[in-house]
Scaffold this motif. Structure first.
Motif, PDB file in Angstrom:
ATOM      1  N   GLU B   3       0.817  -1.212   0.000  1.00  0.00           N
ATOM      2  CA  GLU B   3       0.000   0.000   0.000  1.00  0.00           C
ATOM      3  C   GLU B   3       0.850   1.262   0.000  1.00  0.00           C
ATOM      4  O   GLU B   3       1.888   1.324   0.647  1.00  0.00           O
ATOM      5  N   PHE B   4       0.391   2.279  -0.745  1.00  0.00           N
ATOM      6  CA  PHE B   4       1.029   3.601  -0.721  1.00  0.00           C
ATOM      7  C   PHE B   4      -0.073   4.646  -0.878  1.00  0.00           C
ATOM      8  O   PHE B   4      -0.926   4.524  -1.743  1.00  0.00           O
ATOM      9  N   ARG B   5      -0.056   5.651  -0.006  1.00  0.00           N
ATOM     10  CA  ARG B   5      -1.091   6.692  -0.080  1.00  0.00           C
ATOM     11  C   ARG B   5      -0.459   8.032  -0.424  1.00  0.00           C
ATOM     12  O   ARG B   5       0.616   8.353   0.092  1.00  0.00           O
ATOM     13  N   LEU B   6      -1.136   8.797  -1.254  1.00  0.00           N
ATOM     14  CA  LEU B   6      -0.586  10.093  -1.629  1.00  0.00           C
ATOM     15  C   LEU B   6      -1.698  11.078  -1.953  1.00  0.00           C
ATOM     16  O   LEU B   6      -2.843  10.683  -2.195  1.00  0.00           O
ATOM     17  N   THR B   7      -1.315  12.354  -1.939  1.00  0.00           N
ATOM     18  CA  THR B   7      -2.254  13.420  -2.272  1.00  0.00           C
ATOM     19  C   THR B   7      -1.714  14.203  -3.460  1.00  0.00           C
ATOM     20  O   THR B   7      -0.545  14.573  -3.477  1.00  0.00           O
ATOM     21  N   VAL B   8      -2.577  14.415  -4.449  1.00  0.00           N
ATOM     22  CA  VAL B   8      -2.212  15.248  -5.601  1.00  0.00           C
ATOM     23  C   VAL B   8      -3.242  16.371  -5.679  1.00  0.00           C
ATOM     24  O   VAL B   8      -4.416  16.106  -5.941  1.00  0.00           O
ATOM     25  N   GLY B   9      -2.806  17.613  -5.450  1.00  0.00           N
ATOM     26  CA  GLY B   9      -3.763  18.718  -5.445  1.00  0.00           C
ATOM     27  C   GLY B   9      -4.866  18.418  -4.446  1.00  0.00           C
ATOM     28  O   GLY B   9      -4.583  18.063  -3.298  1.00  0.00           O
ATOM     29  N   PRO B  10      -6.144  18.517  -4.877  1.00  0.00           N
ATOM     30  CA  PRO B  10      -7.228  18.330  -3.918  1.00  0.00           C
ATOM     31  C   PRO B  10      -7.602  16.852  -3.696  1.00  0.00           C
ATOM     32  O   PRO B  10      -8.420  16.562  -2.839  1.00  0.00           O
ATOM     33  N   ALA B  11      -7.009  15.930  -4.470  1.00  0.00           N
ATOM     34  CA  ALA B  11      -7.466  14.536  -4.430  1.00  0.00           C
ATOM     35  C   ALA B  11      -6.421  13.624  -3.792  1.00  0.00           C
ATOM     36  O   ALA B  11      -5.224  13.840  -3.948  1.00  0.00           O
ATOM     37  N   SER B  12      -6.892  12.604  -3.102  1.00  0.00           N
ATOM     38  CA  SER B  12      -5.950  11.680  -2.469  1.00  0.00           C
ATOM     39  C   SER B  12      -6.289  10.240  -2.846  1.00  0.00           C
ATOM     40  O   SER B  12      -7.434   9.906  -3.135  1.00  0.00           O
ATOM     41  N   PHE B  13      -5.252   9.413  -2.820  1.00  0.00           N
ATOM     42  CA  PHE B  13      -5.375   8.051  -3.347  1.00  0.00           C
ATOM     43  C   PHE B  13      -4.762   7.029  -2.398  1.00  0.00           C
ATOM     44  O   PHE B  13      -3.754   7.296  -1.752  1.00  0.00           O
ATOM     45  N   PRO B  34       2.270  15.095  -0.249  1.00  0.00           N
ATOM     46  CA  PRO B  34       1.733  14.755   1.073  1.00  0.00           C
ATOM     47  C   PRO B  34       1.107  13.359   1.090  1.00  0.00           C
ATOM     48  O   PRO B  34       0.650  12.875   0.055  1.00  0.00           O
ATOM     49  N   ALA B  35       1.094  12.727   2.272  1.00  0.00           N
ATOM     50  CA  ALA B  35       0.403  11.443   2.432  1.00  0.00           C
ATOM     51  C   ALA B  35      -1.101  11.699   2.523  1.00  0.00           C
ATOM     52  O   ALA B  35      -1.547  12.835   2.365  1.00  0.00           O
ATOM     53  N   TYR B 154      -3.612  20.260 -10.299  1.00  0.00           N
ATOM     54  CA  TYR B 154      -3.584  18.799 -10.136  1.00  0.00           C
ATOM     55  C   TYR B 154      -2.261  18.311 -10.738  1.00  0.00           C
ATOM     56  O   TYR B 154      -2.223  17.705 -11.800  1.00  0.00           O
ATOM     57  N   PRO B 155      -1.126  18.618 -10.036  1.00  0.00           N
ATOM     58  CA  PRO B 155       0.199  18.368 -10.632  1.00  0.00           C
ATOM     59  C   PRO B 155       0.691  16.940 -10.412  1.00  0.00           C
ATOM     60  O   PRO B 155       1.641  16.713  -9.679  1.00  0.00           O
ATOM     61  N   ALA B 200       5.191  22.159  -4.276  1.00  0.00           N
ATOM     62  CA  ALA B 200       5.062  22.944  -3.043  1.00  0.00           C
ATOM     63  C   ALA B 200       3.793  23.797  -3.060  1.00  0.00           C
ATOM     64  O   ALA B 200       3.174  24.027  -2.025  1.00  0.00           O
ATOM     65  N   GLN B 201       3.374  24.232  -4.250  1.00  0.00           N
ATOM     66  CA  GLN B 201       2.209  25.131  -4.329  1.00  0.00           C
ATOM     67  C   GLN B 201       0.988  24.418  -4.907  1.00  0.00           C
ATOM     68  O   GLN B 201       0.170  25.032  -5.583  1.00  0.00           O
ATOM     69  N   MET B 202       0.873  23.135  -4.634  1.00  0.00           N
ATOM     70  CA  MET B 202      -0.212  22.385  -5.271  1.00  0.00           C
ATOM     71  C   MET B 202      -1.610  22.744  -4.765  1.00  0.00           C
ATOM     72  O   MET B 202      -2.598  22.316  -5.328  1.00  0.00           O
ATOM     73  N   SER B 203      -1.681  23.551  -3.690  1.00  0.00           N
ATOM     74  CA  SER B 203      -3.035  23.957  -3.299  1.00  0.00           C
ATOM     75  C   SER B 203      -3.288  25.436  -3.620  1.00  0.00           C
ATOM     76  O   SER B 203      -4.293  25.992  -3.203  1.00  0.00           O
ATOM     77  N   LYS B 204      -2.373  26.043  -4.374  1.00  0.00           N
ATOM     78  CA  LYS B 204      -2.548  27.461  -4.726  1.00  0.00           C
ATOM     79  C   LYS B 204      -3.279  27.593  -6.064  1.00  0.00           C
ATOM     80  O   LYS B 204      -2.770  27.213  -7.117  1.00  0.00           O
TER      81      LYS B 204
END
Lengths: 370, 284
Positions: B3-13, B34-35, B154-155, B200-204
């Motif tokens: 298992e591996f969890r990650l966040t890309v922009g507003p979505a997480s997997f 981010p995790a 969504y980088p 670093a600015q994925m939520s901007k």
């Protein structure tokens, strides 16, 4: 890490008693959401859990699920509307079935429900006319395989599936609720006869001729769900069907009991449900109904029915899903897969069907390889 | 299952796999992301059958949302399979913003959105902009907030194809790449880690200021595109426009009415960059 060995009870618990989610940690929530999505119950769950405290991430996911359920409701009703417009001029009854019927009649079973294809039922003798009208309005056959086509027409309870060429949506046209080859013989004529009009989806009259759609009477709605759940198929989507069943029978009770809570457990109160059981006998579905009631009581009501040994097998199959969203219990699944064919066909016919399918499969892989 | 969890922009997997290798590759490439505590989606790489876990391993792409007829991939392409699985979850399951099949980059707080068919070069152009003074926002999906019209980054990893791979490899020294995967169903593919500022600015967020429809392999040309045509093309480019209903309609009409759009033909990355800069000066 979420427990890969768990099963779908966590979903059943949350649907029965939304407060059970208060004990869930991150892993519990992650498992619950994956299971609910795999069982196509995420929309129903989202509405059921409204008002419960939950982490922000979960609230956002469930909000998405509600938005999506609303989209499915909207498109299902539009699809029904289009079918009604296409069938203008047809004088027989057109009955909406399953999810589309629940949302058209604004029933509890329709709240958040996943709806894929449009299912309708018409009189068997009228199939050629209905088929012709749908083809003229832009629906086309999905698979053009002679054997499958002939198989559907001779032995099934529905036409081969049609898909609309512009909207890309499927329609299943039924003439009864179980395959013709199944042992129970539901009284399809009576079902059509007693179907009641539903007015929420009627289109504008076409060339002055309107068509009104119908839904089954409450008893037949429960019994169609029963047949779908217990007497047909391999219990894929079984939990969703069981949740439908539970919602339908609660609604039926609510109307009989004048808004009072149904007594526990339901199944001993045969007298209150007298008309339902009489109807079940008429459709050859009495044993299936009793089993469905026991299972729904056990899963979704606080006072649990006694389960028969065979009920436990059904339960085992219904809950066969882990916290990763994967199907589990391969042997149980296989057993119910074999049972689904057994229910559907007499042994000789089954053998012939499997033989033909096997040869077609070989021919196909030979031609793919070549 | 690994298992591996990650966040890309507003979505997480939550990524699950029966094989360690593709997950380790993901861990390495997504190290700065981010995790995720409770992920939005689950993606599973599973053996087609028990035998194919070991012999000529073949991975089926499963998860919360699946395509019934999706072809499995050989395990050497497991990284691609996971990326495809993540894209599928977004395309079929995401409802929080309107999804456009588009790339995006930001400068001065304003966003450029580029959309086009596969092979149009939108992905490569966004990568080029990302290493030339712009902030890379995404190469696959541009997310448009239906309430205020903002573009949400969504980088994910940048998916480079065929000639674009060598172009980018020659272009910059300090870029990290995934393994080169040859002859996938989409051609040769190599993933590139987006520049550090993009992560670093994925939520901007940024306000859309220009929409481009790039087309690779044609003589350089710029054509005005009226809002009506832009609207029609963007409905085609959106995976959830219909599902969002009235909200989606308002988001899209708002976008095409407020933001200028141009079709842009080009023959090389350099040429495209020049034209983009020129249009940006004029219009954004």
């Amino acid at each position: 890490m979420s427990n890969p060995h768990g099963d779908a009870s966590i979903l059943v618990d949350a649907l029965r008693d939304p407060e059970t989610v208060r004990q869930l940690g991150s892993d519990g929530w992650t498992a619950l959401l994956a299971i609910a999505r795999a069982e196509q119950l995420i929309g129903s769950l989202a509405y059921r859990l409204e008002g419960q405290p939950m982490p922000g991430g979960v609230a956002a996911i469930l909000e998405d699920a509600r938005l999506n359920a609303e989209y499915q409701r909207r498109s299902a009703l539009w699809e029904a509307n289009r079918a009604a417009a296409a069938l203008a001029g047809y004088d027989g009854k057109v009955v909406l079935m399953k999810g589309t019927a629940y949302v058209a009649a604004d029933m509890k079973a329709g709240i958040g429900r996943h709806i894929g294809d449009l299912d309708i039922m018409v009189a068997e003798g009228d199939l050629p006319l209905v088929e012709e009208k749908l083809l003229a309005a832009g629906w086309e056959w999905v698979k053009e395989d002679e054997y499958d086509d002939a198989y559907y027409r001779e032995h099934m309870h529905e036409l081969p599936p049609l898909i609309h060429k512009e909207r890309d949506r499927m329609i299943d046209v039924h003439h009864t609720i179980l395959p013709k080859t199944a042992r129970p013989k539901p009284d399809a004529e009576a079902m059509l006869e007693d179907a009641v009009p539903v007015n929420t989806v009627s289109p504008e009259p076409v060339e002055g001729r309107a068509i009104s759609l119908s839904i089954f009477c409450p008893e037949d709605m429960v019994l169609h769900c029963t047949a779908h759940l217990i007497a047909d198929g391999e219990l894929d989507g079984g939990l969703r069907n069981l949740w439908d069943f539970h919602c339908l029978i609660e609604a039926m009770f609510a109307s009989v009991m004048d808004g009072n809570e149904p007594p526990d457990p339901i199944w001993v109160h045969d007298q209150t449900l007298g008309p339902l059981y009489r109807r079940a006998k008429q459709h050859d579905l009495e044993a299936a109904l009793r089993r469905a009631v026991r299972l729904a009581d056990y899963c979704f009501r606080t006072c649990k029915s006694e389960l028969a040994l065979s009920d436990r097998l059904f339960l085992r199959r219904l809950l066969a899903r882990n916290g990763y969203g994967q199907p589990t219990r391969k042997l149980t699944r296989l057993g119910f897969y074999i049972r689904s064919h057994w229910l559907r066909m007499p042994p000789f016919m089954l053998a012939r069907h499997l033989w033909t399918k096997w040869r077609m499969g070989r021919k196909k892989s030979a031609s793919d390889a070549g | 299952m690994q298992e591996f969890r990650l966040t890309v922009g507003p979505a997480s997997f939550r990524l699950l796999s029966e094989w360690k290798k593709p997950l380790n590759q993901m861990r390495e490439l997504y190290a700065e992301y981010p995790a995720a505590d409770i992920p939005d989606f689950t993606v599973r790489l599973e053996a087609v059958n028990a035998l194919r876990r070991f012999i000529r391993p073949s991975a089926a792409i499963n998860g919360d949302y699946m395509l019934p007829d999706a072809a499995p991939l050989p395990i050497e392409q497991g990284l691609l399979a996971l990326e495809m699985g993540m894209n599928l979850q977004m395309a079929l399951g995401w409802r929080r913003q309107m999804i456009l099949h588009a790339s995006a980059a930001e400068r001065g707080g304003k966003a450029l959105i580029m959309t086009g068919e596969s092979g149009s070069g939108k992905s490569t152009l966004s990568a080029l902009l990302g290493i030339n003074g712009w902030r890379f926002m995404g190469d696959e999906f541009a997310l448009i907030d239906p309430v205020n019209g903002e573009a949400v980054p969504y980088p994910r990893l940048i998916s480079l194809k065929n000639e674009a791979i060598t172009a980018m490899q020659d272009g910059a020294a300090d870029i990290r790449f995934g393994p080169l995967m040859k002859a996938t169903p989409k051609g040769d593919i190599r993933h590139m880690v987006p520049p550090a500022d993009a992560i670093a600015q994925m939520s901007k967020r940024a306000n859309p200021a220009l929409i481009l429809f790039p087309r690779f392999g044609h003589d350089p040309a710029i054509r005005d595109m009226p809002p009506s045509e832009t609207f029609m093309r963007l409905t085609q480019a959106s995976t959830n426009y219909v599902a969002l209903g009235e909200q989606g309609f308002e988001a899209l009409t708002g976008l095409v009415q407020n933001v200028p759009a141009r079709a842009l033909d080009y023959r090389s990355g350099e040429e495209a960059m020049e034209l983009v800069e020129k249009l940006w000066e004029e219009l954004a």
